[in-house]
Design a protein around this motif. Sequence first.
Motif: not given
Length: 153
Positions: A19-29, A126-134
């Motif tokens: 659920a935490e991971l999907e929250t990010d996915a929905v926010r990014y795309q 990794v989502f291109p918007q996810n600067a911390d993940g990158i």
Amino acid sequence: MQIRTANMEDVKQLRHLYAELETDAVRYQPEHFTMGVRSDDFFRFIFENEEQEILVADVDGRVIGFSHVMILQQKEIACLKPQTAVYIQDLDVLEAERGKGVGTLLLEASREYGKRKGADFIRMQVFPQNADGIRFYEKNGFCEMMKTMEDSL
């Protein structure tokens, strides 16, 4: 903390992480992702599959992170070398536990899984918007190899 293979007893905690991971996915795309619930069958399929595992970071029975890894064979195309990848389908560490080395330990365990399975390399997206993940993945030796581009129809 130990890194171990997940089992059905971990499903409730894994659902929370997803659920935490999907929250990010929905926010990014939001054009591609929605919140969902992983069924018991989803987890059972992975746990019974020889080519997939969910590795968890466990602190006294509390799952604080996971890496869903799978073995993928390179497509049989004349110009591609016949190689095997360990693919990280999903990786998440509880937000409150980030920055403590948990993700790095999960990556190391994912690499070891790939070595045991005879993989040639490790791959993830990794989502291109996810600067911390990158930054996290680059710090752990990953580099960009291909860009995926799309347009709506």
